[in-house]
Write an enzyme that holds these catalytic residues in place. Structure first.
Site, PDB file in Angstrom:
ATOM      1  CE  LYS A  13      -1.935  -0.999   3.933  1.00 29.02           C
ATOM      2  NZ  LYS A  13      -1.238  -2.271   4.228  1.00 29.02           N
ATOM      3  NE  ARG A  88      -3.813  -1.154   9.995  1.00 26.16           N
ATOM      4  CZ  ARG A  88      -2.794  -0.572   9.388  1.00 26.16           C
ATOM      5  NH1 ARG A  88      -2.832   0.716   9.090  1.00 26.16           N
ATOM      6  NH2 ARG A  88      -1.729  -1.270   9.061  1.00 26.16           N
ATOM      7  NE  ARG A 127       7.356  -2.959   6.212  1.00 24.39           N
ATOM      8  CZ  ARG A 127       6.039  -2.728   6.307  1.00 24.39           C
ATOM      9  NH1 ARG A 127       5.416  -2.050   5.353  1.00 24.39           N
ATOM     10  NH2 ARG A 127       5.351  -3.179   7.324  1.00 24.39           N
ATOM     11  NE  ARG A 171       2.001  -5.016  11.356  1.00 25.93           N
ATOM     12  CZ  ARG A 171       3.022  -4.684  10.566  1.00 25.93           C
ATOM     13  NH1 ARG A 171       4.203  -5.205  10.770  1.00 25.93           N
ATOM     14  NH2 ARG A 171       2.844  -3.842   9.581  1.00 25.93           N
TER      15      ARG A 171
END
Ligand code: ADP
Ligand code: ADP
Ligand code: ZN
Length: 213
Positions: A13, A88, A127, A171
Site C-alpha cells: 500500500k 482500518r 522490509r 497483524r
C-alpha cells in the site's frame, strides 16, 4: 481525487501510495507514518501509539480518527489525497464517510492490493524503512542504492520493531478480523477496485494508473 488503499500489512500500500501521490500531485497520508514520526519525536501520542503498535494491535479508533481528520483538514489536502493505512476498521470508515458527506464529498476509489498471507510473512522480514522520510525498501525486491541507507534522504534504514515474524502473524490476524470487512464496505459504495499485488511494483502501479485514468 480521494483514494483509499486497502490490503494486508505488507501488501505494498505504502509503495503504491507514494507513486500515486507523485503522479497525481496529491498528499500521501499514512497514519502509520504519523505514529512513527511521533514515536521518533517522543510525543505523548507516540508513546500511546507505540504500546499498541509493538504488539501488532490497532491504535484505538478514537485517537486514530482524531489524528487523521486533523491531517486531511489541512490546506494541502483540499484537492484530494491518498490514504494509506486508514481506515482500518468499520467505525473508522464510517466516521470518514460521515465527515466527507458533511462536506458534500466522498471517496472516489478504494484500491485493494491483493497479496496472499504466505507472501506477506516472507516480504516483511526484508522490509527496511526510513523513519526520517517514510521511504520503504526491500532487501531483495526494492533494494536501496547503498545498503542500509535511504536513497532519498541519506538516513539509516531500520527493520521496524513490528516487522518481526511473530508480530506480523498477529497483524495478519488483526487485518483479517478488523480490516478485511472494509472490502465489502467500499464494494457496497461502488468504488472498490482490485489489483494483483504479487507482481513487480512498477506493474502494480501501471494497473492502478489504468484504474485512476
Ligand atoms: P503496514 O503498512 O505494514 O500495514 P502501518 O504503517 O500502516 O503498517 O501501521 C503500523 C501500525 O500502526 C499498525 O499495526 C497499527 O498498530 C498502527 N496503525 C496505523 N494505522 C492505523 C489505523 N488506521 N488504525 C489503528 N491503528 C493504526
Ligand atoms: P504496506 O504499506 O502495505 O505495509 P509496503 O509498501 O511497505 O506495504 O511494502 C511492504 C514490503 O514489500 C516493502 O519492503 C516493500 O519494499 C516490498 N514491496 C512492495 N511492493 C512490492 C511488490 N509488488 N513486490 C515485491 N515487494 C514489494
Ligand atoms: Zn529517507
Amino acid at each position: 481525487m480521494k483514494i483509499v488503499m486497502l490490503g494486508a500489512p505488507g501488501a505494498g500500500k505504502g509503495t503504491q501510495a507514494k507513486m500515486i501521490a507523485e503522479q497525481y500531485q496529491i498528499p500521501h497520508v499514512s497514519t502509520g507514518d504519523i505514529f512513527r514520526a511521533n514515536i521518533k519525536n517522543g510525543t505523548d501520542l507516540g508513546k500511546e501509539a507505540k504500546s499498541y503498535m509493538d504488539k501488532g494491535e490497532l491504535v484505538p479508533d478514537e485517537l486514530t480518527v482524531r489524528i487523521l481528520l486533523d491531517r486531511v483538514a489541512q490546506e494541502d489536502c483540499k484537492n484530494g489525497y491518498v490514504l494509506d493505512g486508514f481506515p482500518r476498521t468499520i467505525p473508522q470508515a464510517n466516521v470518514l464517510d460521515e465527515e466527507l458527506t458533511k462536506l458534500g464529498d466522498k471517496i472516489d476509489f478504494a484500491i485493494n492490493v491483493e497479496v496472499p498471507d504466505e507472501n506477506i510473512v516472507k516480504r516483511m522480514g526484508g522490509r527496511r524503512a526510513c523513519v526520517a522520510c517514510g521511504a520503504t525498501y526491500h532487501i531483495e525486491h526494492v533494494p536501496p542504492k547503498k545498503e542500509g541507507i535511504c536513497d532519498k534522504c541519506g538516513e539509516a534504514l531500520i527493520l521496524r520493531d513490528d516487522d518481526k515474524e511473530e508480530t506480523v502473524k498477529n497483524r495478519l490476524n488483526v487485518y483479517h478480523e478488523m480490516t478485511q470487512p472494509l472490502i465489502d464496505f467500499y464494494n457496497g459504495k461502488g468504488v472498490l477496485k482490485e489489483v494483483d499485488g504479487t507482481v513487480d511494483p512498477s506493474v502494480v502501479f501501471e494497473n492502478i494508473k489504468k484504474i485512476l485514468g
